[in-house]
Design an enzyme around this catalytic site. Structure first.
Site: not given
Ligand code: PRP
Ligand code: URA
Length: 209
Positions: A104, A108, A200, A203
């Site tokens: 991603r 944006t 995340d 991560d």
């Protein structure tokens, strides 16, 4: 309109709590995601058809049920989807695995495709697209688009945590794709993170950042 199944089994909800906890180590996070993926695979296969065969028990012949020879495919979205693959394969060991690489764009929030490798007979298989996080829905929609361009038409989506925005986006773009989640959270924050979410997923799974 596609259906949304919230897998609210107590074992799934219990493990999800520790997956969310920021103090959970990478090792435990990985193990818990693997375990929840197995439990969710149990839920997602609830409707697979059975056929009857005859077996001989030590007592007498009996008509019993086995799973029909379904051809399944798992499609993890790289990277974080990889964390759920082994857990699902524990219940569906004959499934083939195709990979769709997307990240991603942090500005944006649009998905950027960088890798696609699918089983050669992918269009004949029932597919489960796997990603722990359904945030804006951009990545899931892009992965499903990749599959539909290859004439795949039996697709389910499995995620750990979804934002309502992501659920709506997938339902609008792909009304034929049912969605299986362990939780639908509150909303997306300004950075496109699910709140409260788990942070995340990639991560936390791989210990990066
Ligand atoms: C995360 C997650 C999903 C995506 C969800 O991946 O694993 O693929 O974001 O967000 P969306 O619904 O708004 O598209 P990320 O792009 O962080 O890549 P990674 O798995 O390589 O860390
Ligand atoms: N991707 C993640 O890993 N976490 C989020 O909350 C949103 C997108």
């Amino acid at each position: 309109m596609s259906k949304v199944f919230v897998c609210d089994h107590p074992l799934i909800q219990h493990k999800l709590t520790y997956i969310r906890d920021k103090n959970t180590t990478t090792k435990d996070f990985r193990e818990l995601v693997d375990e929840v993926a197995t439990l969710m695979a149990y839920e997602i296969t609830r409707d697979i058809p059975l056929e009857r065969i005859e077996v001989e028990t030590p007592v007498q012949k009996a008509e019993c049920k086995i799973i029909s020879g379904r051809m399944l495919g798992l499609i993890p979205i790289l990277r974080a989807g990889l964390g759920m693959v082994d857990g699902i394969l524990k219940l569906l060991p004959a499934a083939k695995v195709g990979h769709v690489g997307l990240y991603r764009d942090p500005e944006t929030l649009q998905p950027v495709e960088y890798y696609v490798k699918l089983p050669t007979d992918v269009q004949e298989r029932e597919l489960i697209v796997i990603d722990p996080m359904l945030a804006t829905g951009g990545s899931a929609n892009a992965a499903i688009d990749v599959l539909k361009k290859r004439n795949c038409n039996q697709i389910k989506l499995m995620c750990l945590i979804a934002a309502p925005e992501g659920v709506r986006a997938v339902q609008e773009a792909h009304p034929d794709v049912d969605i299986y989640v362990a939780a639908v959270d509150e909303y997306l924050n300004d950075h496109g993170y699910i709140v409260p979410g788990l942070g995340d997923a990639g991560d936390r799974l791989f210990g990066t950042k």
